[in-house]
Design an enzyme around this catalytic site. Structure first.
Site, PDB file in Angstrom:
ATOM      1  N   ARG A 118     -68.810  -9.387 158.733  1.00 27.74           N
ATOM      2  CA  ARG A 118     -69.445  -8.086 158.910  1.00 27.74           C
ATOM      3  C   ARG A 118     -68.874  -7.420 160.158  1.00 27.74           C
ATOM      4  O   ARG A 118     -68.591  -8.095 161.158  1.00 27.74           O
ATOM      5  CB  ARG A 118     -70.964  -8.235 159.068  1.00 27.74           C
ATOM      6  CG  ARG A 118     -71.693  -8.589 157.787  1.00 27.74           C
ATOM      7  CD  ARG A 118     -71.680  -7.432 156.772  1.00 27.74           C
ATOM      8  NE  ARG A 118     -72.407  -7.765 155.549  1.00 27.74           N
ATOM      9  CZ  ARG A 118     -71.834  -8.189 154.423  1.00 27.74           C
ATOM     10  NH1 ARG A 118     -70.525  -8.336 154.353  1.00 27.74           N
ATOM     11  NH2 ARG A 118     -72.563  -8.437 153.352  1.00 27.74           N
TER      12      ARG A 118
ATOM     13  N   HIS B  45     -63.075  -3.378 153.024  1.00 22.79           N
ATOM     14  CA  HIS B  45     -64.186  -4.249 152.599  1.00 22.79           C
ATOM     15  C   HIS B  45     -64.007  -4.702 151.139  1.00 22.79           C
ATOM     16  O   HIS B  45     -64.890  -4.524 150.299  1.00 22.79           O
ATOM     17  CB  HIS B  45     -65.550  -3.562 152.776  1.00 22.79           C
ATOM     18  CG  HIS B  45     -66.693  -4.539 152.732  1.00 22.79           C
ATOM     19  ND1 HIS B  45     -67.866  -4.369 153.428  1.00 22.79           N
ATOM     20  CD2 HIS B  45     -66.841  -5.730 152.089  1.00 22.79           C
ATOM     21  CE1 HIS B  45     -68.684  -5.383 153.202  1.00 22.79           C
ATOM     22  NE2 HIS B  45     -68.076  -6.231 152.372  1.00 22.79           N
TER      23      HIS B  45
HETATM   24  P1  NDP Z   1     -73.756 -18.935 153.680  1.00 24.09           P
HETATM   25  O1  NDP Z   1     -75.167 -18.549 153.952  1.00 24.09           O
HETATM   26  O2  NDP Z   1     -73.485 -19.846 152.553  1.00 24.09           O
HETATM   27  O3  NDP Z   1     -73.118 -19.597 154.984  1.00 24.09           O
HETATM   28  C1  NDP Z   1     -73.330 -19.099 156.256  1.00 24.09           C
HETATM   29  C2  NDP Z   1     -72.714 -20.035 157.266  1.00 24.09           C
HETATM   30  O4  NDP Z   1     -72.843 -19.453 158.565  1.00 24.09           O
HETATM   31  C3  NDP Z   1     -73.418 -21.405 157.316  1.00 24.09           C
HETATM   32  O5  NDP Z   1     -72.481 -22.422 157.517  1.00 24.09           O
HETATM   33  C4  NDP Z   1     -74.322 -21.249 158.541  1.00 24.09           C
HETATM   34  O6  NDP Z   1     -74.593 -22.473 159.211  1.00 24.09           O
HETATM   35  C5  NDP Z   1     -73.449 -20.398 159.434  1.00 24.09           C
HETATM   36  N1  NDP Z   1     -74.284 -19.728 160.441  1.00 24.09           N
HETATM   37  C6  NDP Z   1     -75.329 -18.898 160.259  1.00 24.09           C
HETATM   38  N2  NDP Z   1     -75.875 -18.549 161.438  1.00 24.09           N
HETATM   39  C7  NDP Z   1     -75.158 -19.196 162.398  1.00 24.09           C
HETATM   40  C8  NDP Z   1     -75.245 -19.259 163.804  1.00 24.09           C
HETATM   41  N3  NDP Z   1     -76.193 -18.592 164.486  1.00 24.09           N
HETATM   42  N4  NDP Z   1     -74.350 -20.030 164.458  1.00 24.09           N
HETATM   43  C9  NDP Z   1     -73.399 -20.709 163.781  1.00 24.09           C
HETATM   44  N5  NDP Z   1     -73.268 -20.703 162.432  1.00 24.09           N
HETATM   45  C10 NDP Z   1     -74.138 -19.949 161.758  1.00 24.09           C
HETATM   46  O7  NDP Z   1     -72.956 -17.567 153.525  1.00 24.09           O
HETATM   47  P2  NDP Z   1     -71.618 -17.317 152.687  1.00 24.09           P
HETATM   48  O8  NDP Z   1     -70.612 -18.305 153.112  1.00 24.09           O
HETATM   49  O9  NDP Z   1     -71.918 -17.204 151.239  1.00 24.09           O
HETATM   50  O10 NDP Z   1     -71.229 -15.837 153.190  1.00 24.09           O
HETATM   51  C11 NDP Z   1     -70.992 -15.570 154.560  1.00 24.09           C
HETATM   52  C12 NDP Z   1     -70.895 -14.060 154.797  1.00 24.09           C
HETATM   53  O11 NDP Z   1     -69.646 -13.566 154.333  1.00 24.09           O
HETATM   54  C13 NDP Z   1     -71.900 -13.195 154.068  1.00 24.09           C
HETATM   55  O12 NDP Z   1     -73.161 -13.220 154.717  1.00 24.09           O
HETATM   56  C14 NDP Z   1     -71.261 -11.837 154.136  1.00 24.09           C
HETATM   57  O13 NDP Z   1     -71.639 -11.174 155.320  1.00 24.09           O
HETATM   58  C15 NDP Z   1     -69.763 -12.143 154.195  1.00 24.09           C
HETATM   59  N6  NDP Z   1     -69.063 -11.719 152.960  1.00 24.09           N
HETATM   60  C16 NDP Z   1     -68.058 -10.794 153.051  1.00 24.09           C
HETATM   61  C17 NDP Z   1     -67.356 -10.413 151.921  1.00 24.09           C
HETATM   62  C18 NDP Z   1     -66.228  -9.449 152.018  1.00 24.09           C
HETATM   63  O14 NDP Z   1     -65.743  -8.975 150.996  1.00 24.09           O
HETATM   64  N7  NDP Z   1     -65.739  -9.126 153.199  1.00 24.09           N
HETATM   65  C19 NDP Z   1     -67.674 -10.961 150.601  1.00 24.09           C
HETATM   66  C20 NDP Z   1     -68.731 -11.932 150.614  1.00 24.09           C
HETATM   67  C21 NDP Z   1     -69.391 -12.279 151.757  1.00 24.09           C
HETATM   68  P3  NDP Z   1     -75.418 -23.668 158.491  1.00 24.09           P
HETATM   69  O15 NDP Z   1     -74.466 -24.196 157.422  1.00 24.09           O
HETATM   70  O16 NDP Z   1     -75.634 -24.640 159.576  1.00 24.09           O
HETATM   71  O17 NDP Z   1     -76.648 -23.039 157.919  1.00 24.09           O
HETATM   72  C1  OXD Z   2     -70.893  -9.504 150.215  1.00 22.87           C
HETATM   73  C2  OXD Z   2     -69.840  -8.548 150.520  1.00 22.87           C
HETATM   74  O1  OXD Z   2     -71.774  -9.749 151.052  1.00 22.87           O
HETATM   75  O2  OXD Z   2     -69.090  -8.144 149.584  1.00 22.87           O
HETATM   76  O3  OXD Z   2     -70.867 -10.051 149.089  1.00 22.87           O
HETATM   77  O4  OXD Z   2     -69.670  -8.171 151.667  1.00 22.87           O
END
Ligand code: NDP
Ligand code: OXD
Length: 310
Positions: A225, A273
């Site tokens: 993000r 994006h």
């Molecule tokens: P998940 O919820 O599966 O994973 C999130 C990860 O971030 C977990 O490993 C979590 O840790 C870690 N995390 C969360 N908070 C913290 C923190 N405070 N400190 C350290 N680590 C933290 O999410 P996804 O992998 O499915 O997606 C991640 C993000 O990618 C989405 O939220 C979205 O914003 C972005 N995205 C962007 C896209 C694009 O096209 N650019 C497309 C899809 C997604 P833990 O495992 O310990 O819970």
């Molecule tokens: C998502 C994205 O969160 O596309 O899936 O950013």
């Protein structure tokens, strides 16, 4: 039992078509043609205008159209119903392709060669010849997306680390967790990939202080993000040589305003994006399954923890 889709217009027809195919009995409406708001039981949403979901008195769940749900939580009137998000092989594959493409591009010094081409310079000396196992890549976030990315980076031979909130044990990946292990994780990371969700804890996480903890001349790839990066601090780190280059798919304001300094910055690569895009062909099935579960009173798939914000 009616589903309302609240999302940008250009792909609405595609969603409608896929729902007709996968869940022919489900009535699907597209915002703003809501009809009687009392009919709507479920909303599939991407960046819905604030206040719109609160107008639906019988709403039972909000299904984020993406992996992130932060776009829903910015609405202070978001109804107190379960929120789910997308977890999908195609979505994950898209992000992994993006990460691999840009890590390889940095590993192979492609920004240097692109600059040389603009100047008609033929200089075949690699800026530094490094093997993949000598290149330290670090991924912030080891969730659905981060885990796949680290596995495939490790398969390519990179020296890979990951950082998450809770401790992990992933074969072939040096795992760091929690605020105390952020500094050592950054200190060993030459190519940093951000795949964190946007939460109160992760907002502004890539700032002057944290970027300074990377080795000098590091690279950044942000596909998470825009709010993870402090824009002015990124520009400062590029100017000082602390960072060599950044690839950004996401921005604080989207579309990125035409006068934003990122656009013409020679050390920044911009994508709109689209590192990965939710594919209706596969995602309608999990939406339909969650609707079935709501109706059956069963636990939902891919529930978001509202307290944690992801
Ligand atoms: P998940 O919820 O599966 O994973 C999130 C990860 O971030 C977990 O490993 C979590 O840790 C870690 N995390 C969360 N908070 C913290 C923190 N405070 N400190 C350290 N680590 C933290 O999410 P996804 O992998 O499915 O997606 C991640 C993000 O990618 C989405 O939220 C979205 O914003 C972005 N995205 C962007 C896209 C694009 O096209 N650019 C497309 C899809 C997604 P833990 O495992 O310990 O819970
Ligand atoms: C998502 C994205 O969160 O596309 O899936 O950013």
């Amino acid at each position: 039992m009616t589903l309302l889709i609240i999302a940008p217009g250009e792909r609405l027809e595609w969603w409608q078509r896929e729902f007709t195919r996968a869940a022919p009995d489900l009535e699907v409406r597209s915002w703003p043609d809501v009809g009687d708001p009392a009919d709507i039981r479920y909303a599939l949403a991407w960046k819905p205008p604030a206040g719109e979901l609160a107008k639906l008195p019988n709403l039972q769940a909000v299904l984020s159209m993406g992996a992130g749900a932060d776009h829903l939580f910015v609405d202070p009137t978001l109804p107190d119903v379960p929120v789910t998000r997308v977890v999908d092989l195609y979505l994950t594959a898209g992000i992994t392709e993006y990460v691999l493409m840009h890590v390889l591009r940095y590993h192979r010094n492609q920004p240097v060669f692109a600059a040389q081409q603009r100047e008609h310079v033929w200089d075949d000396r690699a800026r530094e010849l490094r093997q993949a196992d000598e290149r330290r890549v670090g991924v912030m976030g080891l969730g659905e997306l981060g885990r796949d990315a680290v596995a495939k980076l490790a398969a390519l031979g990179f020296d890979v680390a990951g950082w998450s909130r809770t401790a992990k044990d992933i074969p072939g990946v040096a795992c760091f967790d929690g605020p105390d292990e952020l500094a050592p994780f950054l200190a060993r990371t030459e190519i940093l990939v951000c795949l964190l969700p946007m939460t109160a804890q992760t907002a502004d996480i890539l700032n002057r202080e944290t970027l300074a903890q990377l080795p000098q001349g590091a690279y950044l790839i942000n596909a998470a993000r825009g709010g993870h990066v402090v824009d002015a601090d990124l520009i400062g780190a590029l100017a000082s040589g602390q960072l060599a280059h950044a690839t950004l798919d996401v921005f604080r304001e989207e579309p990125l305003p035409g006068d934003h300094p990122f656009w013409d910055h020679p050390q920044i690569t911009i994508t709109p994006h689209n590192a990965s895009i939710t594919d209706p062909r596969s995602v309608v099935r999990q939406v339909a399954e969650n609707i079935r579960r709501i109706d059956a009173g069963e636990p939902l798939l891919h529930l978001v923890d509202r307290e944690a914000g992801y």
